[in-house]
Design a protein around this motif. Structure first.
Motif: not given
Length: 200
Positions: A119-120, A122-124, A126-127
């Motif tokens: 999840e970490f 994926q979030t990065n 996306e950014k």
């Protein structure tokens, strides 16, 4: 939602587990009858051991067929998401190394850990996503637009493709760690199209 929550049990495994539990249930009923008759405690203890062994075997089947498979899938996804300099590569490598020897309870803990890492990442990711809009003058029909979409979505690092045949444009969202604008344009050029950056 953890991956383990959405993996379906194979039908043959479900049948096997149900058969084992029915057998265990029969053994438990047998123990109750032995207790009612005040049978030899040593014999009763042996039946308890047999029941425990049956439960343990059923657990191991579930462990290997579902939990271990789910963790393997998530490790693979984390490795794919991490380009090698994501800051999480050591944690992923450690879990990957421990994977073959994890027991049931360790598996569930590692599942939570790898989910958190994923999840970490994926979030990065996306950014860090970038977008490019291209004009393609020889995209003259909807069929061309669909072909361009197919060409681009097959490229690694492409997240989303949106074509507009009437405007002769394509908007591409991509991961710059895996592909750059030049490579996107080259893929289209090799397929006979003439991309150029749109003037916004």
């Amino acid at each position: 939602m953890y991956l383990i929550e959405i993996i379906m049990l194979p039908k043959d495994l479900t049948k096997d587990l149900k058969d084992r539990l029915k057998s265990i249930n029969g053994q438990v009923e047998g123990i109750i009858k032995m207790l009612d008759k005040s049978d030899n405690p040593a014999q009763i203890l042996n039946q308890f051991k047999a029941v425990n062994k049956g439960f343990e075997k059923a657990q191991h089947l579930l462990l290997d067929e579902v939990f271990r498979k789910a963790l393997a899938i998530k490790i693979a996804e984390a490795l794919e998401t991490c380009p090698g300099n994501c800051g999480q590569e050591e944690k992923i490598a450690t879990i990957r190394k421990q994977f073959p020897n994890l027991n049931l309870y360790e598996l569930t803990d590692k599942m939570k850990e790898i989910e958190s890492i994923y999840e970490f990442l994926q979030t990065n990711t996306e950014k860090n996503m970038q977008t490019i809009t291209l004009t393609i003058d020889n995209m003259v029909c909807q069929g061309c637009a669909e072909k361009i979409t197919d060409i681009l979505t097959e490229l690694e690092g492409i997240k989303k493709v949106k074509t507009k045949a009437i405007q002769k444009s394509v908007r591409v969202e991509f991961n710059p760690d895996k592909i750059n604008e030049s490579e996107i344009e080259t893929a289209l050029t090799k397929s006979g199209y003439e991309p150029k950056k749109a003037v916004i």
